[in-house]
Scaffold this motif. Structure first.
Motif, mmCIF file in Angstrom:
data_model
loop_
_atom_site.group_PDB
_atom_site.id
_atom_site.type_symbol
_atom_site.label_atom_id
_atom_site.label_comp_id
_atom_site.label_asym_id
_atom_site.label_seq_id
_atom_site.Cartn_x
_atom_site.Cartn_y
_atom_site.Cartn_z
ATOM 1 N N THR A 95 3.098 -28.355 -1.315
ATOM 2 C CA THR A 95 2.366 -29.186 -1.580
ATOM 3 C C THR A 95 3.114 -29.886 -2.771
ATOM 4 O O THR A 95 3.491 -28.278 -3.877
ATOM 5 C CB THR A 95 1.036 -30.005 -1.664
ATOM 6 N N ALA A 96 2.781 -31.036 -3.403
ATOM 7 C CA ALA A 96 3.475 -30.600 -5.602
ATOM 8 C C ALA A 96 2.207 -31.212 -6.224
ATOM 9 O O ALA A 96 1.689 -31.724 -5.244
ATOM 10 C CB ALA A 96 4.701 -31.039 -5.843
ATOM 11 N N LEU A 97 2.124 -31.475 -7.006
ATOM 12 C CA LEU A 97 1.487 -32.512 -8.027
ATOM 13 C C LEU A 97 2.410 -32.006 -9.436
ATOM 14 O O LEU A 97 3.099 -32.023 -9.893
ATOM 15 C CB LEU A 97 0.436 -31.305 -8.809
ATOM 16 N N ALA A 104 12.368 -45.317 -6.030
ATOM 17 C CA ALA A 104 13.069 -44.570 -5.387
ATOM 18 C C ALA A 104 12.112 -43.429 -5.366
ATOM 19 O O ALA A 104 12.081 -42.278 -4.718
ATOM 20 C CB ALA A 104 14.032 -43.858 -5.698
ATOM 21 N N TYR A 105 11.124 -42.894 -6.146
ATOM 22 C CA TYR A 105 10.441 -41.789 -5.913
ATOM 23 C C TYR A 105 9.840 -41.118 -4.460
ATOM 24 O O TYR A 105 9.698 -40.556 -4.777
ATOM 25 C CB TYR A 105 8.862 -42.466 -6.760
ATOM 26 N N PRO A 106 9.356 -41.766 -4.163
ATOM 27 C CA PRO A 106 9.385 -41.188 -2.360
ATOM 28 C C PRO A 106 10.172 -41.104 -1.873
ATOM 29 O O PRO A 106 9.531 -40.051 -0.930
ATOM 30 C CB PRO A 106 8.576 -42.539 -1.534
ATOM 31 N N LEU A 147 12.637 -39.243 -3.376
ATOM 32 C CA LEU A 147 12.694 -37.709 -4.075
ATOM 33 C C LEU A 147 11.550 -36.816 -3.297
ATOM 34 O O LEU A 147 11.661 -35.457 -3.061
ATOM 35 C CB LEU A 147 12.973 -37.415 -4.995
ATOM 36 N N MET A 148 10.638 -37.623 -2.922
ATOM 37 C CA MET A 148 8.910 -36.585 -2.696
ATOM 38 C C MET A 148 9.807 -36.262 -0.786
ATOM 39 O O MET A 148 9.647 -35.208 -0.559
ATOM 40 C CB MET A 148 7.892 -37.588 -2.531
ATOM 41 N N ALA A 149 10.212 -36.845 -0.415
ATOM 42 C CA ALA A 149 10.625 -36.464 1.007
ATOM 43 C C ALA A 149 12.014 -35.065 1.215
ATOM 44 O O ALA A 149 11.549 -34.679 1.864
ATOM 45 C CB ALA A 149 11.283 -37.969 2.080
ATOM 46 N N ALA A 150 13.232 -35.362 0.024
ATOM 47 C CA ALA A 150 13.924 -34.430 -0.034
ATOM 48 C C ALA A 150 12.603 -32.898 -0.499
ATOM 49 O O ALA A 150 13.045 -32.319 0.446
ATOM 50 C CB ALA A 150 14.399 -34.472 -1.056
ATOM 51 N N ASP A 151 11.690 -33.143 -1.246
ATOM 52 C CA ASP A 151 11.105 -31.940 -1.494
ATOM 53 C C ASP A 151 10.129 -31.483 -0.266
ATOM 54 O O ASP A 151 10.907 -29.917 -0.034
ATOM 55 C CB ASP A 151 9.392 -32.164 -2.354
ATOM 56 N N ILE A 152 9.747 -32.205 0.402
ATOM 57 C CA ILE A 152 9.358 -31.290 1.625
ATOM 58 C C ILE A 152 10.014 -31.464 2.771
ATOM 59 O O ILE A 152 10.336 -29.767 3.409
ATOM 60 C CB ILE A 152 8.516 -32.581 2.282
ATOM 61 N N ASP A 184 -4.219 -40.682 -0.835
ATOM 62 C CA ASP A 184 -3.346 -41.869 -1.399
ATOM 63 C C ASP A 184 -2.248 -41.569 -1.664
ATOM 64 O O ASP A 184 -1.313 -42.367 -0.971
ATOM 65 C CB ASP A 184 -3.125 -41.656 -2.983
ATOM 66 N N GLN A 185 -1.529 -40.079 -0.526
ATOM 67 C CA GLN A 185 -0.428 -39.751 -0.412
ATOM 68 C C GLN A 185 0.104 -40.039 0.838
ATOM 69 O O GLN A 185 1.163 -39.369 1.264
ATOM 70 C CB GLN A 185 0.372 -38.413 -1.545
ATOM 71 N N LYS A 186 -0.214 -40.087 1.969
ATOM 72 C CA LYS A 186 -0.453 -40.358 2.845
ATOM 73 C C LYS A 186 1.341 -41.678 3.505
ATOM 74 O O LYS A 186 2.015 -41.184 4.449
ATOM 75 C CB LYS A 186 -1.620 -40.672 3.902
HETATM 76 N N1 TRP Z 1 4.175 -38.128 -5.365
HETATM 77 C C1 TRP Z 1 3.088 -36.527 -5.247
HETATM 78 C C2 TRP Z 1 1.542 -37.015 -5.925
HETATM 79 O O1 TRP Z 1 1.635 -37.983 -6.600
HETATM 80 C C3 TRP Z 1 3.530 -35.118 -5.979
HETATM 81 C C4 TRP Z 1 4.791 -35.092 -5.041
HETATM 82 C C5 TRP Z 1 5.848 -35.244 -5.299
HETATM 83 C C6 TRP Z 1 4.102 -34.171 -3.814
HETATM 84 N N2 TRP Z 1 6.208 -34.417 -4.106
HETATM 85 C C7 TRP Z 1 5.485 -33.826 -3.274
HETATM 86 C C8 TRP Z 1 3.041 -34.188 -3.030
HETATM 87 C C9 TRP Z 1 5.877 -33.052 -2.473
HETATM 88 C C10 TRP Z 1 3.154 -33.806 -1.584
HETATM 89 C C11 TRP Z 1 4.751 -33.259 -1.161
HETATM 90 O O2 TRP Z 1 0.399 -36.609 -5.809
#
Ligand code: TRP
Ligand code: ADP
Length: 328
Positions: A6-8, A126-128, A130-135, A148-150
């Motif tokens: 996870t990330a914040l 495009a934010y989501p 980058l989040m998909a890439a993170d995961i 809210d992030q589901k």
């Molecule tokens: N978008 C998330 C938020 O605002 C933060 C986030 C970015 C995130 N990358 C992620 C959460 C990857 C889980 C996995 O809270």
């Protein structure tokens, strides 16, 4: 072995919604059977304007908070998103298989871009991705997030499946894990809205650095209703939210809290709640300050985390380049 990630966003002072919805669950998930990753998404933060010095401070503050709450860098890979460039590299590739329509449906984008017309950044849109890439970079199985992030995690699932169908098995399809209790702490001044650091009024959230007097003031002015009993009733949204917070900071079941306030009214309840919140926050605040005093040590922890993350991420990116045909 499960990989949990996870990330914040280090986009300001964290509030207790972030704490209970996102950080604490990661502490509970640390075990020898899991491999955990937790990072500060600084490149997500810049989707809205940031002051550089403030952003730097917020990244360090976020790291200090995770460590203070109980994240152990030996068990959790703790780092800063921008230090692992594969995140943005994979995001580009995923941009190219994402549809405008599916991004336009994202409720967070709709909320955050409201009233901003076309001056809203492309990054926010495009934010989501980058989040998909993170995961997806890390073969993540489980993504603990607030409710809210589901929708964003679901996009990551769709993109993983789409990529796999088009280019062959590459990504693990992640599953969101939504914490029930504390998954959605509501705003103090409007229990219809979630507690959020981007809210206009500071009274709507409890920052984890709020001192006793501030906590008391905010809780006293929290919106409730005209009834006089303290009981858990979902329809009494303001009170239900305060009871949830009470339960989270004390570890007591909501029913127990309710029975402690039998025959008492909002006055006593709010004073008790404010005391419980401060008793929970003050040792945490001391620890955070301690970490922030030795910035070099903090940066070293983040550097080591980034190095470990990059070992995993670079292998995945190599595979992605091969699959899409750019690897000669
Ligand atoms: N978008 C998330 C938020 O605002 C933060 C986030 C970015 C995130 N990358 C992620 C959460 C990857 C889980 C996995 O809270
Ligand atoms: P904010 O809305 O305050 O800017 P973020 O969107 O940065 O918060 O969220 C960071 C993490 O905290 C996410 O995992 C999110 O689901 C969780 N979170 C945010 N607000 C709440 C809340 N009110 N209750 C529970 N969890 C929350």
């Amino acid at each position: 072995m499960n990989r949990i990630l996870t990330a914040l966003q280090p986009s300001g002072i964290l509030h207790i919604g972030n704490l209970f919805g996102a950080i604490e669950p990661m502490v509970g998930l640390q075990s020898d059977e899991n491999e955990n990753l937790l990072f500060a998404v600084d490149y997500h933060a810049i989707t809205v304007p940031q002051k550089p010095a403030e952003l730097r401070r917020n990244i360090l503050f976020a790291a200090a908070t995770y460590l203070s709450v109980g994240i152990d860098p030996a068990k959790t890979i703790l780092f800063q998103q921008s230090r692992v460039s594969e995140h943005t590299e994979l995001a580009w590739v995923l941009n190219c298989i994402s549809h405008m329509g599916e991004l336009e449906r994202m409720t967070q984008f709709k909320d955050k871009s409201q009233g901003k017309d076309l001056s809203v950044s492309v990054g926010l849109f495009a934010y989501p991705i980058l989040m998909a890439a993170d995961i997806l970079l890390y073969d993540t199985n489980i993504v603990p997030v607030g409710a809210d992030q589901k929708q964003h995690v679901e996009l990551a699932r769709d993109l993983a499946e789409r990529f796999n169908n088009r280019f062959g098995e590459t990504f693990v399809v992640p599953v969101p894990q939504i914490r029930k209790e504390g998954a959605r702490i509501m705003s103090l001044d409007d229990p219809e809205k979630k507690m959020s650091k981007s809210a206009e009024s500071e009274k709507s959230y409890i920052s984890i650095m709020d001192d006793e007097a501030t906590v008391m003031k905010k809780i006293k002015s929290a919106m409730t209703d005209s009834k006089s009993t303290i009981e858990y009733d979902e329809k009494r949204k303001g009170l239900a939210n305060l009871l949830t917070i009470y339960s989270l900071v004390t570890g007591k079941h909501v029913n127990q809290v309710v029975s402690e306030y039998e025959g008492k009214g909002y006055g006593d309840f709010k004073v008790g709640l404010a005391g419980a919140v401060s008793a929970y926050l003050s040792p945490l605040q001391e620890k955070i300050k301690g970490y922030l005093e030795s910035e070099d040590a903090l940066i070293k922890i983040l550097d080591e985390g980034a190095q470990r993350a990059q070992v995993i991420a670079s292998k995945k990116m190599e595979l992605v380049r091969k699959k899409i045909g750019v690897q000669l």
